[in-house]
Design a protein around this motif. Structure first.
Motif, mmCIF file in Angstrom:
data_model
loop_
_atom_site.group_PDB
_atom_site.id
_atom_site.type_symbol
_atom_site.label_atom_id
_atom_site.label_comp_id
_atom_site.label_asym_id
_atom_site.label_seq_id
_atom_site.Cartn_x
_atom_site.Cartn_y
_atom_site.Cartn_z
ATOM 1 N N THR A 64 0.764 -1.259 -0.285
ATOM 2 C CA THR A 64 -0.134 0.503 -0.248
ATOM 3 C C THR A 64 0.628 1.020 0.290
ATOM 4 O OG1 THR A 64 -1.267 -0.673 0.672
ATOM 5 C CG2 THR A 64 -1.863 1.047 1.387
ATOM 6 N N ARG A 66 1.168 5.246 -0.010
ATOM 7 C CA ARG A 66 0.106 6.123 0.211
ATOM 8 C C ARG A 66 1.661 7.562 -0.391
ATOM 9 N NH1 ARG A 66 -0.169 3.405 4.667
ATOM 10 N NH2 ARG A 66 -2.529 2.691 4.856
ATOM 11 N N ARG A 92 -1.148 -1.400 -4.065
ATOM 12 C CA ARG A 92 -2.152 -0.090 -4.595
ATOM 13 C C ARG A 92 -1.936 1.683 -3.508
ATOM 14 N NH1 ARG A 92 -8.104 0.584 -1.857
ATOM 15 N NH2 ARG A 92 -8.178 2.157 -0.772
ATOM 16 N N GLU A 94 -2.782 5.245 -2.936
ATOM 17 C CA GLU A 94 -3.510 5.685 -2.018
ATOM 18 C C GLU A 94 -3.184 7.466 -1.991
ATOM 19 O OE1 GLU A 94 -4.389 4.452 2.146
ATOM 20 O OE2 GLU A 94 -5.245 2.206 0.818
ATOM 21 N N THR A 96 -2.864 11.396 -0.963
ATOM 22 C CA THR A 96 -3.779 11.360 1.058
ATOM 23 C C THR A 96 -3.582 12.843 0.306
ATOM 24 O OG1 THR A 96 -1.706 11.156 1.819
ATOM 25 C CG2 THR A 96 -2.867 9.426 1.580
ATOM 26 N N ALA A 114 -6.464 4.775 -4.919
ATOM 27 C CA ALA A 114 -7.697 5.483 -4.376
ATOM 28 C C ALA A 114 -7.168 6.944 -3.866
ATOM 29 C CB ALA A 114 -7.616 4.904 -3.143
ATOM 30 N N THR A 191 -11.509 8.168 -0.935
ATOM 31 C CA THR A 191 -12.225 8.039 -0.242
ATOM 32 C C THR A 191 -11.893 9.230 0.861
ATOM 33 O OG1 THR A 191 -9.495 8.017 0.381
ATOM 34 C CG2 THR A 191 -9.875 6.154 0.443
#
Length: 281
Positions: A64, A66, A92, A94, A96, A114, A191
Motif C-alpha cells: 500500500t 500512500r 495499491r 492511496e 492522501t 484511491a 476515500t
C-alpha cells in the motif's frame, strides 16, 4: 501496465525543485501480509531517490503506497514507477494529499488508485532549466518531447482517455480534485477527506489550487528531523557529516531522532557553534 523506456541523457546532482516543505517523511511499515510505504516528499536528490525506494521493495509482498508528493526529478520518478510495475506483489496507491507532476505517474503503477476527497492530482508537461548552444538546447527539447510522449501514453493507457485529450490536459497543467480524478479515470475510488501530513511550496506551478497555497511565514518552520536536515543542507550549505555531528549534540539522552513529531530546536544554536568550530579549517 507497461514499463516507461526513457534513457536519462545526463547524470549528476540537480537543483531542488521546491524551495520549502514541512512534515516530509519516507516511512515503511512491514507486516506478514502487507508493506505500507508513506511517500510524503519530493522525488529525487532532495527527497526520495529511486535507489532508496527500490531498496524498500526488496522484501515486500503486497504494497500500500500512500502518496503526498509535489513531484520532482522525472527520471527518478520513472524509475520508481517501473520498479512498482515490475513488482510481483499487488500495489495499491492511496493519494492522501497531492500527486503532482511525476508523482502522478508513480500513482499510475497501482492496480487500485484511491484518492482522498480533498486531495489533488496534477499532470503537466515536463520542464527543465538549461543553458547551452542552440544545438544543445534543441537536443534538450527533443528529450522533453520524448518524456511528454511517454507520460501521455501512460496516462492514456491507465485512464482510457485519448492521447489528444491527455496532451491537452498536460499542456494546460490540469489539477483535479478527488471527484474529478475519479471521473477522468486517474483514480478508481474516493476515500474520506484527510489532513495531509506534509505541505509543499507549489508556487512553481502556474495553476496551483488555492487550497494548496503555502502557509504564512509564521507556520513554515521545520516540523520533522527530515525537514530540518533539508534546511541545513540546502539553505545553510552544510554537508551530511556536518549535520550528523550537530544531531549528536542536539538529541537528548542519546535517544535517536525520528521522522515524526516536532523537532526540539532549543539546543540548535549551541550545536551550530560547536560544529562550526569543529569544521573550521
Amino acid at each position: 501496465m507497461e514499463i516507461i523506456d526513457i534513457a536519462e541523457p545526463f547524470a549528476g546532482c540537480r537543483d531542488r525543485f521546491f524551495a520549502r516543505s514541512v512534515g516530509t517523511s519516507f516511512a515503511v511499515r512491514a507486516s506478514t501480509d502487507i508493506t505500507e510505504i508513506d511517500l510524503y516528499d519530493q522525488i529525487g536528490t532532495w527527497g526520495v531517490t529511486a535507489r532508496d525506494f527500490k531498496a524498500k521493495l526488496k522484501d515486500a509482498g503486497d504494497i500500500t503506497l500512500r502518496i503526498n508528493s509535489p513531484g520532482g526529478d522525472v527520471f527518478a520518478g520513472v524509475a520508481i514507477y517501473n520498479d512498482l510495475v515490475a513488482h510481483k506483489g499487488k500495489v495499491r496507491v492511496e493519494v492522501t494529499g497531492v500527486a503532482a507532476s511525476i508523482a502522478s505517474i508513480i500513482a499510475m503503477a497501482g492496480s487500485e488508485i484511491a484518492i482522498a476527497d480533498n486531495a489533488f492530482f496534477m499532470i503537466h508537461n515536463s520542464r527543465t532549466f538549461a543553458a547551452g548552444t542552440s544545438e544543445e538546447l534543441r537536443e534538450i527539447a527533443a528529450v522533453l518531447t520524448k518524456i511528454d510522449d511517454a507520460m501521455s501514453r501512460t496516462y492514456a493507457s491507465r485512464t482510457g482517455t485519448g492521447i489528444r485529450s491527455i496532451k491537452k490536459m498536460m499542456d494546460d497543467e490540469t489539477w483535479m480534485n478527488g471527484k474529478e480524478a475519479l471521473e477522468a479515470g486517474f483514480a478508481t475510488e474516493i476515500t474520506k477527506s484527510t489532513e495531509a501530513k506534509a505541505k509543499f511550496d507549489l508556487s512553481v506551478f502556474a495553476s496551483m489550487p488555492e487550497a494548496l497555497k503555502w502557509p504564512s511565514a509564521d507556520d513554515s518552520e521545520p516540523e520533522t528531523e527530515r525537514d530540518l536536515e533539508r534546511a541545513v543542507m540546502q539553505d545553510a550549505g552544510w554537508s551530511r557529516s556536518k549535520w550528523r555531528a550537530a544531531k549528536r549534540i542536539i538529541k537528548p539522552n542519546d535517544e535517536p531522532l525520528q521522522d515524526a513529531g516536532k523537532v526540539d530546536l532549543t539546543a540548535l544554536a549551541a550545536a551550530v557553534q560547536a560544529v562550526s568550530a569543529t569544521f573550521k579549517h
